[in-house]
Design an enzyme around this catalytic site. Structure first.
Site, PDB file in Angstrom:
ATOM      1  N   HIS A  16      -4.250 -32.188  18.520  1.00  0.00           N
ATOM      2  CA  HIS A  16      -3.117 -32.982  19.018  1.00  0.00           C
ATOM      3  C   HIS A  16      -1.974 -32.082  19.447  1.00  0.00           C
ATOM      4  CE1 HIS A  16      -5.131 -36.633  17.675  1.00  0.00           C
ATOM      5  NE2 HIS A  16      -5.585 -35.857  16.712  1.00  0.00           N
ATOM      6  N   LYS A  20       0.846  -1.204   0.000  1.00  0.00           N
ATOM      7  CA  LYS A  20       0.000   0.000   0.000  1.00  0.00           C
ATOM      8  C   LYS A  20       0.879   1.250   0.000  1.00  0.00           C
ATOM      9  CE  LYS A  20      -3.545   2.319   2.719  1.00  0.00           C
ATOM     10  NZ  LYS A  20      -4.491   2.241   3.819  1.00  0.00           N
ATOM     11  N   GLU A  72      -4.489  -6.333  14.896  1.00  0.00           N
ATOM     12  CA  GLU A  72      -4.021  -5.014  14.467  1.00  0.00           C
ATOM     13  C   GLU A  72      -5.160  -3.991  14.552  1.00  0.00           C
ATOM     14  OE1 GLU A  72      -2.288  -4.103  10.406  1.00  0.00           O
ATOM     15  OE2 GLU A  72      -0.439  -4.615  11.420  1.00  0.00           O
TER      16      GLU A  72
HETATM   17  O1  F6P Z   1       3.367  -2.899   9.748  1.00  0.00           O
HETATM   18  C1  F6P Z   1       2.002  -3.090   9.639  1.00  0.00           C
HETATM   19  C2  F6P Z   1       1.504  -2.748   8.273  1.00  0.00           C
HETATM   20  O2  F6P Z   1       1.433  -1.386   8.119  1.00  0.00           O
HETATM   21  C3  F6P Z   1       0.157  -3.397   8.029  1.00  0.00           C
HETATM   22  O3  F6P Z   1      -0.890  -2.672   8.520  1.00  0.00           O
HETATM   23  C4  F6P Z   1       0.168  -3.546   6.558  1.00  0.00           C
HETATM   24  O4  F6P Z   1      -0.789  -4.472   6.125  1.00  0.00           O
HETATM   25  C5  F6P Z   1       1.589  -4.004   6.326  1.00  0.00           C
HETATM   26  O5  F6P Z   1       2.346  -3.256   7.250  1.00  0.00           O
HETATM   27  C6  F6P Z   1       2.123  -3.821   4.951  1.00  0.00           C
HETATM   28  O6  F6P Z   1       2.068  -2.498   4.542  1.00  0.00           O
HETATM   29  P1  F6P Z   1       2.244  -2.105   3.027  1.00  0.00           P
HETATM   30  O7  F6P Z   1       1.153  -2.732   2.249  1.00  0.00           O
HETATM   31  O8  F6P Z   1       2.195  -0.618   3.005  1.00  0.00           O
HETATM   32  O9  F6P Z   1       3.589  -2.625   2.581  1.00  0.00           O
END
Ligand code: F6P
Length: 578
Positions: free
Chosen positions: A402, A224, A371
């Site tokens: 188990h 993201k 989270e």
């Molecule tokens: O470190 C946590 C986080 O920010 C998550 O919330 C997120 O899903 C993950 O890192 C990966 O983030 P990105 O998609 O920005 O690489």
């Protein structure tokens, strides 16, 4: 019943500075009383007194059946939970989310993952932009790309068709797509393979690269932010490997695509924006598998099955938006979770899919839940005052039986559990599925019913055990029972059913966040470790001077690592390089 003005979160922040928290409300105190009353009763007594309990404490929506009757909860307590939901205005919270209000207040963002899977033609206007249009346009690009991949029209640097995906991402950019791709194996396109690389431990990437042909591999860089250390490191190493193994700068574009919200960082990394699939800041990472982050899913199961997954989630969304709380499956699941967490003191929750294909569901839900609701301040910044999200863990059944079920049955801590199964399997082999289902049914029963010492005596006497031996052994073989669980059943693990189950959990988590008054959509708790790792990185070097600017333990570990590596283990480390 007292009505809390607007919603609890808002009243904390703006309306009633005297209010110290939800625990001070009449509804909460009422629930404490119900919990007190129920202490003297067993869940089995509640069943004995109420022939309608199983039917009435069950609900079905979007092909998902939930039976929550094995929780130690009375009709009165359930009514009180619904009163609590009313007092915190859960219904209003749902409306605020789906209408695009910036409910992720600490990041000033809307939370609109429902828009990604809305097939009801809603508009979703945010700051004058028609999100629905942008969502449709981006999905159309994904579909076109996935269809070209499926047909073998995407060619690598030798002119051969691409048939392998390496998804590089972490957290929400990994767990969702990975879990779904595993779960939907019966829908995999023939001849296509997908690998997921998340860990910055070079072995994770190395293991994938050992198994792929660079000429036929598409690297999907999923992030993201496009700044995440692990993902950027893996992506750079993957590109270096590609260039060292037949690829060239001018063929990178055919083999690398990015899934991100950050066009500038994608460009800076060297991926042409034309090879970027976009999503938006109103899609939380752990809620993003429905967006461009789901590209690996579409590539592995085909665009039509990806759409089926979205449609399953949409069906759950429609139910969530419209069903009254007393009939609303995610709301009820959330309330029962609040009951066990806050009124029965249960601190851990097990996710137990009786389905090997759902082996990664516990890991996915661990992020989604922990989270989101692992918070200790309310939206106003004041201490939340009550326990929030539990520790979530799990394993597929029957394996967990188990391993850790001993503690679930006889440990000193009570753990709540979700048992999840599909009535029919895609892969019938002998009577495996019947045995799996028998265990899926037996475990919640055992947890609730238990076995008294008296029953143990009767059993052992029948087997002619001497009395002194029975006396010695009986306490060990007795089960207190009365341990809470939900049973969640779908017909078959289709893309629609999976979509509905995931959406159910997303909404459950959101509703619990509303009740606890926390922001379920930020994750500041992950920031400090990242900052410190950045500071420490240059010190992980044999030539670094002794570390002095951390606490004594941290300094010691840094120095010890450097001493060990200088002493020669570095040459061993080389073996693990991709
Ligand atoms: O470190 C946590 C986080 O920010 C998550 O919330 C997120 O899903 C993950 O890192 C990966 O983030 P990105 O998609 O920005 O690489």
């Amino acid at each position: 019943m007292s009505k809390i003005p607007i919603n609890l979160a808002k009243s904390f922040a703006f309306e009633d500075p005297e209010m110290t928290g939800i625990a001070d409300t009449a509804e909460w105190r009422d629930l404490v009383r119900h919990a007190e009353t129920l202490k003297a009763r067993r869940t089995t007594d509640l069943f004995a007194a109420d022939p309608q309990r199983a039917a009435d404490f069950s609900v079905e929506a979007a092909g998902v059946f939930l039976d929550f009757s094995k929780n130690k909860i009375s009709r009165e307590a359930l009514a009180a939970l619904l009163a609590l939901a009313n007092a915190v205005d859960v219904a209003g919270g749902i409306k605020r989310m789906v209408s695009g209000e910036r409910i992720n207040a600490t990041e000033n963002r809307a939370v609109l993952h429902v828009a990604l899977r809305d097939f009801a033609n809603r508009a979703y206007d945010l700051d004058g932009e028609n999100l629905a249009q942008a969502v449709r346009a981006e999905r159309a690009r994904m579909v076109a790309f996935a269809d070209a991949y499926a047909k073998g029209d995407l060619l690598g640097f030798t002119g051969e068709p691409l048939d392998t995906v390496v998804n590089i991402g972490i957290g929400g950019s990994d767990l969702g797509p990975r879990m779904v791709v595993d779960a939907l194996k019966p829908y995999w396109l023939e001849g296509k393979r997908t690998f997921f690389v998340s860990n910055v431990d070079g072995r994770d990437l190395g293991d994938a690269l050992d198994r792929v042909d660079p000429a036929r591999t598409l690297f999907v860089i999923a992030s993201k932010t496009f700044t995440t250390q692990e993902t950027m490191t893996n992506a750079s190493s993957a590109r270096a490997w590609f260039l060292a193994n037949g690829g060239a700068e001018e063929t990178v574009a055919r083999h690398f695509v990015a899934l991100s919200t950050n066009e500038r960082a994608v460009t800076a990394f060297g991926i042409d924006p034309a090879n970027m699939f976009r999503f938006w800041d109103w899609v939380g990472g752990r809620f993003s598998l429905w967006s461009a982050i789901g590209l690996s899913i579409a590539l592995q199961v085909g665009s039509a099955n990806f759409e089926r997954l979205l449609r399953g989630a949409h069906a759950m969304d429609e139910h969530f938006r419209s069903a009254p709380p007393a009939e609303n499956l995610p709301v009820l699941l959330a309330l029962v979770g609040v009951w066990t967490r806050n009124f029965q003191g249960v601190g851990a929750h097990a996710v137990l899919p009786y389905d090997q294909r759902l082996a990664r569901l516990p890991a996915f839900l661990q992020q989604a839940d922990m989270e989101s609701n692992g918070k200790s301040v309310s939206l106003s910044g004041a201490p939340v005052g009550v326990s929030t999200g539990p520790i979530v863990f799990g394993e597929p059944g029957t394996n967990g039986q188990h391993a850790f079920y001993q503690l679930l049955h006889q440990g000193t801590d009570i753990v709540s559990a979700d048992f999840i199964a599909a009535a029919s399997t895609h892969n019938p082999i002998g009577d495996h599925h019947e045995k799996l289902l028998a265990n899926f049914v037996a475990q919640p029963e055992a947890l609730m019913v238990g076995k008294t010492e008296k029953q143990v005596w009767a059993e052992l006497e029948k087997q002619d055990f001497p009395a002194n031996e029975i006396e010695r052994i009986a306490p060990h073989r007795a089960f207190h029972g009365d341990r809470p669980s939900n049973s969640i059943l779908v017909d078959r693990l289709t893309p629609e059913a999976l979509g509905a189950v995931i959406a159910m959990y997303e909404h459950k988590i959101f509703v619990q966040g509303l009740i606890w008054g926390v922001n379920s959509f930020d994750q500041w708790g992950v920031a400090l470790g990242k900052e410190l790792a950045k500071r420490i990185l240059p010190k992980i070097s044999p030539s670094a001077p002794p570390s002095t600017d951390h606490d004594a333990s941290t300094n010691q570990i840094i120095d010890r690592i450097n001493a060990l590596r200088s002493a020669g283990t570095e040459s061993e480390n080389q073996k693990d390089r991709p």
